[in-house]
Design a protein around this motif. Structure first.
Motif, PDB file in Angstrom:
ATOM      1  N   GLN A  65       0.834  -1.210   0.000  1.00  0.00           N
ATOM      2  CA  GLN A  65       0.000   0.000   0.000  1.00  0.00           C
ATOM      3  C   GLN A  65       0.869   1.260   0.000  1.00  0.00           C
ATOM      4  O   GLN A  65       0.593   2.209  -0.742  1.00  0.00           O
ATOM      5  N   ARG A  66       1.923   1.273   0.791  1.00  0.00           N
ATOM      6  CA  ARG A  66       2.843   2.417   0.842  1.00  0.00           C
ATOM      7  C   ARG A  66       3.544   2.620  -0.492  1.00  0.00           C
ATOM      8  O   ARG A  66       3.579   3.719  -1.047  1.00  0.00           O
ATOM      9  N   GLU A  67       4.082   1.541  -1.042  1.00  0.00           N
ATOM     10  CA  GLU A  67       4.809   1.627  -2.310  1.00  0.00           C
ATOM     11  C   GLU A  67       3.891   2.045  -3.460  1.00  0.00           C
ATOM     12  O   GLU A  67       4.280   2.833  -4.316  1.00  0.00           O
ATOM     13  N   PHE A  68       2.695   1.500  -3.492  1.00  0.00           N
ATOM     14  CA  PHE A  68       1.746   1.837  -4.560  1.00  0.00           C
ATOM     15  C   PHE A  68       1.432   3.331  -4.517  1.00  0.00           C
ATOM     16  O   PHE A  68       1.418   4.006  -5.556  1.00  0.00           O
ATOM     17  N   LEU A  69       1.207   3.870  -3.331  1.00  0.00           N
ATOM     18  CA  LEU A  69       0.914   5.293  -3.181  1.00  0.00           C
ATOM     19  C   LEU A  69       2.112   6.140  -3.617  1.00  0.00           C
ATOM     20  O   LEU A  69       1.953   7.128  -4.343  1.00  0.00           O
ATOM     21  N   GLU A  70       3.323   5.741  -3.195  1.00  0.00           N
ATOM     22  CA  GLU A  70       4.535   6.478  -3.583  1.00  0.00           C
ATOM     23  C   GLU A  70       4.736   6.477  -5.096  1.00  0.00           C
ATOM     24  O   GLU A  70       5.095   7.496  -5.680  1.00  0.00           O
ATOM     25  N   GLU A  71       4.522   5.334  -5.730  1.00  0.00           N
ATOM     26  CA  GLU A  71       4.842   5.189  -7.151  1.00  0.00           C
ATOM     27  C   GLU A  71       3.741   5.653  -8.088  1.00  0.00           C
ATOM     28  O   GLU A  71       4.019   6.043  -9.220  1.00  0.00           O
ATOM     29  N   THR A  72       2.468   5.584  -7.644  1.00  0.00           N
ATOM     30  CA  THR A  72       1.355   5.847  -8.567  1.00  0.00           C
ATOM     31  C   THR A  72       0.369   6.895  -8.077  1.00  0.00           C
ATOM     32  O   THR A  72      -0.478   7.336  -8.853  1.00  0.00           O
ATOM     33  N   LEU A  74      -1.994   6.178  -6.110  1.00  0.00           N
ATOM     34  CA  LEU A  74      -3.245   5.463  -5.877  1.00  0.00           C
ATOM     35  C   LEU A  74      -3.256   4.759  -4.529  1.00  0.00           C
ATOM     36  O   LEU A  74      -2.242   4.187  -4.099  1.00  0.00           O
ATOM     37  N   GLU A  75      -4.417   4.790  -3.890  1.00  0.00           N
ATOM     38  CA  GLU A  75      -4.667   4.007  -2.687  1.00  0.00           C
ATOM     39  C   GLU A  75      -5.289   2.696  -3.139  1.00  0.00           C
ATOM     40  O   GLU A  75      -6.121   2.681  -4.055  1.00  0.00           O
ATOM     41  N   ILE A  76      -4.876   1.598  -2.499  1.00  0.00           N
ATOM     42  CA  ILE A  76      -5.336   0.273  -2.934  1.00  0.00           C
ATOM     43  C   ILE A  76      -5.792  -0.566  -1.758  1.00  0.00           C
ATOM     44  O   ILE A  76      -5.402  -0.329  -0.613  1.00  0.00           O
ATOM     45  N   SER A  77      -6.604  -1.571  -2.079  1.00  0.00           N
ATOM     46  CA  SER A  77      -6.857  -2.657  -1.146  1.00  0.00           C
ATOM     47  C   SER A  77      -6.097  -3.857  -1.703  1.00  0.00           C
ATOM     48  O   SER A  77      -6.014  -4.050  -2.919  1.00  0.00           O
ATOM     49  N   VAL A 104      -8.787   1.997  -4.655  1.00  0.00           N
ATOM     50  CA  VAL A 104      -9.879   2.454  -3.799  1.00  0.00           C
ATOM     51  C   VAL A 104      -9.869   3.971  -3.629  1.00  0.00           C
ATOM     52  O   VAL A 104     -10.774   4.529  -3.029  1.00  0.00           O
ATOM     53  N   GLY A 105      -8.848   4.657  -4.153  1.00  0.00           N
ATOM     54  CA  GLY A 105      -8.780   6.103  -4.036  1.00  0.00           C
ATOM     55  C   GLY A 105      -7.522   6.652  -4.672  1.00  0.00           C
ATOM     56  O   GLY A 105      -6.709   5.924  -5.224  1.00  0.00           O
ATOM     57  N   GLY A 106      -7.395   7.968  -4.572  1.00  0.00           N
ATOM     58  CA  GLY A 106      -6.221   8.638  -5.109  1.00  0.00           C
ATOM     59  C   GLY A 106      -6.372   9.000  -6.571  1.00  0.00           C
ATOM     60  O   GLY A 106      -7.363   8.663  -7.217  1.00  0.00           O
ATOM     61  N   GLU A 107      -5.376   9.699  -7.087  1.00  0.00           N
ATOM     62  CA  GLU A 107      -5.322  10.102  -8.496  1.00  0.00           C
ATOM     63  C   GLU A 107      -4.029   9.558  -9.092  1.00  0.00           C
ATOM     64  O   GLU A 107      -2.955   9.720  -8.499  1.00  0.00           O
ATOM     65  N   LEU A 108      -4.136   8.949 -10.269  1.00  0.00           N
ATOM     66  CA  LEU A 108      -2.956   8.395 -10.924  1.00  0.00           C
ATOM     67  C   LEU A 108      -1.978   9.514 -11.273  1.00  0.00           C
ATOM     68  O   LEU A 108      -2.350  10.507 -11.899  1.00  0.00           O
ATOM     69  N   THR A 109      -0.744   9.333 -10.841  1.00  0.00           N
ATOM     70  CA  THR A 109       0.308  10.311 -11.100  1.00  0.00           C
ATOM     71  C   THR A 109       1.647   9.596 -11.190  1.00  0.00           C
ATOM     72  O   THR A 109       1.783   8.461 -10.716  1.00  0.00           O
ATOM     73  N   LEU A 110       2.623  10.242 -11.786  1.00  0.00           N
ATOM     74  CA  LEU A 110       3.979   9.706 -11.825  1.00  0.00           C
ATOM     75  C   LEU A 110       4.585   9.888 -10.449  1.00  0.00           C
ATOM     76  O   LEU A 110       4.744  11.013  -9.968  1.00  0.00           O
ATOM     77  N   GLY A 111       4.886   8.787  -9.799  1.00  0.00           N
ATOM     78  CA  GLY A 111       5.399   8.829  -8.439  1.00  0.00           C
ATOM     79  C   GLY A 111       6.897   9.030  -8.383  1.00  0.00           C
ATOM     80  O   GLY A 111       7.524   9.492  -9.337  1.00  0.00           O
ATOM     81  N   HIS A 112       7.456   8.644  -7.249  1.00  0.00           N
ATOM     82  CA  HIS A 112       8.880   8.866  -7.016  1.00  0.00           C
ATOM     83  C   HIS A 112       9.464   7.748  -6.153  1.00  0.00           C
ATOM     84  O   HIS A 112       8.745   6.995  -5.523  1.00  0.00           O
ATOM     85  N   ASP A 113      10.781   7.684  -6.169  1.00  0.00           N
ATOM     86  CA  ASP A 113      11.539   6.771  -5.314  1.00  0.00           C
ATOM     87  C   ASP A 113      12.112   7.607  -4.173  1.00  0.00           C
ATOM     88  O   ASP A 113      13.054   8.369  -4.388  1.00  0.00           O
ATOM     89  N   PRO A 114      11.555   7.516  -2.961  1.00  0.00           N
ATOM     90  CA  PRO A 114      12.051   8.372  -1.882  1.00  0.00           C
ATOM     91  C   PRO A 114      13.515   8.123  -1.529  1.00  0.00           C
ATOM     92  O   PRO A 114      14.170   8.995  -0.967  1.00  0.00           O
ATOM     93  N   GLU A 115      14.029   6.940  -1.897  1.00  0.00           N
ATOM     94  CA  GLU A 115      15.431   6.617  -1.589  1.00  0.00           C
ATOM     95  C   GLU A 115      16.404   7.331  -2.528  1.00  0.00           C
ATOM     96  O   GLU A 115      17.588   7.400  -2.241  1.00  0.00           O
ATOM     97  N   MET A 116      15.909   7.832  -3.668  1.00  0.00           N
ATOM     98  CA  MET A 116      16.774   8.430  -4.690  1.00  0.00           C
ATOM     99  C   MET A 116      16.539   9.938  -4.749  1.00  0.00           C
ATOM    100  O   MET A 116      15.414  10.390  -4.552  1.00  0.00           O
ATOM    101  N   ASN A 117      17.591  10.705  -5.068  1.00  0.00           N
ATOM    102  CA  ASN A 117      17.402  12.150  -5.197  1.00  0.00           C
ATOM    103  C   ASN A 117      16.697  12.459  -6.519  1.00  0.00           C
ATOM    104  O   ASN A 117      16.517  11.579  -7.362  1.00  0.00           O
TER     105      ASN A 117
END
Length: 157
Positions: A65-72, A74-77, A104-117
C-alpha cells in the motif's frame, strides 16, 4: 557499455543482499498498471507492476500500500497472493510477492523513489498496458513475472 551513476547508486542501494518486495497487479478495463523504470542492469526501460521493498517490522500488505501510493498516487486494497518469484541477477537478489490489488482512491500520477534524489529517479513512466502490449516487449524490458502469465484471467482466477 559503462554503467551510469544512477545504475551504480541503485545497485549499491538495492544490491548485495536479499530484498523482499511486495508487488501489486491492478487490472482495470483489460489493462494492468505498470511502472516504466530506468533499468538498473541495462540501458532499456524496464516495465514491472508497482511495488517495492518491505521494511523491517512492516507487513507485506502494508508495504505494498505504501509503495503503490509512492509510485502511482493510488490508494489500494490488497487481495490474494497470486505468485512468488525469486529474481537473482547479481548484485540483485529479490524475493517478490505478487498480490492482486484494487484501486480504492487517489489520483494516478507519476510517483517517485524516496530513496533516490530528484536527478536519479528510477520511475520514468506510469501506464496502463494491455497484455498484448506487455507481450510485445523484449524479455529484457519486462519483469519475468509476465513469462509465467498467459492471461489476466490466470491472475484473478
Amino acid at each position: 557499455m559503462p554503467q551510469s551513476e544512477v545504475q551504480i547508486n541503485a545497485q549499491q542501494l538495492y544490491g548485495n543482499r536479499i530484498r523482499v518486495r511486495a508487488c501489486g497487479i491492478c487490472i482495470e478495463n483489460d489493462r494492468v498498471l505498470m511502472i516504466g523504470h530506468r533499468a538498473i542492469l541495462s540501458e532499456n526501460t524496464f516495465w514491472c507492476p508497482p511495488g517495492g521493498g518491505v521494511e523491517v517490522g512492516e507487513m507485506a500488505e502494508e508495504a505494498l500500500q505504501r509503495e503503490f501510493l509512492e509510485e502511482t498516487g493510488l490508494e489500494i486494497s490488497v487481495g490474494k497472493l497470486v505468485l512468488m518469484n525469486e529474481f537473482v541477477k547479481l548484485p540483485l537478489h529479490g524475493i517478490e510477492l505478487f498480490f492482486v490489488v484494487q484501486r480504492v482512491g487517489g489520483e494516478l500520477t507519476l510517483g517517485h523513489d524516496p530513496e533516490m534524489n530528484a536527478s536519479q529517479q528510477l520511475i520514468q513512466k506510469v501506464e496502463w498496458l494491455s497484455l498484448d502490449e506487455i507481450k510485445s516487449l523484449n524479455l529484457s524490458e519486462k519483469h519475468q513475472f509476465w513469462q509465467k502469465i498467459g492471461s489476466f484471467d490466470e491472475i484473478i482466477a
